[in-house]
Design a protein around this motif. Sequence first.
Motif: not given
Lengths: 384, 314
Positions: B235, B240, B243-244, B247-252, B254-256, B258
Amino acid sequence: MSSFANLLVTKEVVVCCGPGGVGKTTIAAAAAAAAAWRFGLKVLVITVDPARRLADAMGLELLDNTETEVDLGDPLVAGGKLEGGRLWAAMVNPRRGWDDLIRRHSPDPSTAARILANPLYQEIAERFVQSHDYIAMEMLYEIHSRGAYDLIVVDTPPSRNAIDLLEAPARMGEFFSSRWLRWLTLPARSGFLAAAAKPFTLVGNRVLGPQFLGDVSEFFGLLQGMYEGFVARSAAVGELLASDRTSFAVVTTCDASAIRETGYFLKELARRNLPTGALIFNKVLPAALRDRSALAAAARMGSDAVALAEELGEGRAGARVLGEVAANFDRYGVVAKRHHEARVGLAGRTGIVTEVGYLDHDIADLQGLGRVGRSLLAEGPDRR
Amino acid sequence: MVSGKGGVGRSTVSASLGALAASMGRRTLVCEADARGDVATLFEVATPSFVPALVEPNLWAMTMDTEASLQEYLRLHLRLPSFGGLGPLARMFDFLATAAPGVREILTMGKIAWEVRERHYDLVVVDAAASGHIVAQLGAPNAIKRLVAGPAPGAGSRSGGPLRDQTQWVADLLADRAVTGLVVVTTSEETPVNETIELIRRVGDETDVGPAAVIVNRVLPELFSRSDEETFARLSAAPVIDRLAELVEGPVGPALEVAQSARRLRQHRVGHLNRLRSALDPTLAMALIPELFAPGHGRRLLYQVTEALRQELT
């Protein structure tokens, strides 16, 4: 040039102090290395008790109050180095420091030898007037007056509280000019004067016992010729700390108890008119944790984990992982928000504020120090 | 006796050990020996008090004050006349404590031992000195014994003075493993772990006090099981993430990131924890307190840590 960089260039002494466990030793070493690398200065860092691997990396294993040059390594690794930049490191050994002090102030070598051989001496040297604090400051003064370095960065010992450090020179001077000390060292038989000291000997005897009081009194009797030297010396140490050649860099993390102690310490520095040059927040969490769109995206990732995992062709494990990633971001997000509030609250009270990011690994080599140094100078990531 | 490196949460753990014991029906005193007021803050007591104050059922709290300890001693044992105000006595005491090694430490240990002997608590938890000072604190009675070549015990107890008189029985109390134990609080970070190993070695070599337990505070949770690690790696691949993000319409990202960083941090900490375990006597008890991330203040924090300790210890 950031203002912390300015401090490193304009001051002769930077004292890193603050609560225990905030990373003072690493910050002091990184600041010293950065000053050598970036500004081509001859820098000494006086350190107290570095983590083993950091000491090894700096070649500090055999150090004992003596200044040893640290190999600054490949300039490319350091991200650009100015000609002439050199770094030395010395470790504080309080026992050695006291021995040196006694030798320096003794009227003759035989008096020094008698004091050093006194059984009370070792106990006293190790506990006397916040011994670590005083010896660190004394070492600083001695080295500074030789004038061999452009900058001396001092890492301070873990005190019961940071104020002890500031008070150590004054307390030392106070002790050696105290009338109690004159009474303590009066020969027991000199009738008239001894009578004046009676309340003191009464309490002294009752508390310590005559035998112990006698031993202590004999010991300080041996030191008698040196009082003036000690008093003058501690006054000079105090003056150096208060002069505009010196700056205090207060290091802290954003944990509630560290913030409390730091707030108190800043107040005390101000009350004593001591020059607070910088406030360094160490272990600061990434700013992305306070970014609204990142927080919202993570929240959606958590609530829609099952559907998202399916969409990505991952099964239940995918949903579990996305859920955990989101929960983790949320947990650290709450911490980051709190830390930020604490930081803002404290930062308003002083001039220069510098932040060093949270590291997910230990600093074990000069490259690591270089990264922290770049953070301190607000240079951003490696220039390579 | 609870010690540990500065910043690891020694006071919080001390107060929580006391609160846990009290909640189990034991009459408990928590004594803050290194007066910084942290224990008083945890119990939400307005002013730290030298006289033990009841803060919860079965639970008393006090803050050490060596000058008050000296005054109490002089009053109780020597029936010395009053010295007028505290001012001159305090200054004289300050001087004596500076000149004579161990005075402060012995007055601290003496007062604690006195509370143990006279007040019949079931448990006294001492938030003692940090790892740099604890050996001096615990070793004070023996150091004084070495320094004071006074008359034999019993041969006119007054001639020895309190230092001499207090040393033997305080030393005996500290050395009795059925009575006294040292608890070292640490985190699973590099320097605190090093200091813990070093402290337990020094306490063994230089004092008669036995280690009772090591409490590792702020232990990070494991994010992924071993099989989920692979999923996480998949992920975290750049396509990926893109794509993610769509799908969530926002920056992911940082979460990955962190999460990745939290994984690495935990790996390092587990390494230090294992190093700690292998350096210590395997029979020495070890308890872990999880990282609370957003702890409360005062009594709320005390409650959270007490409950974590309850789960771990009972």
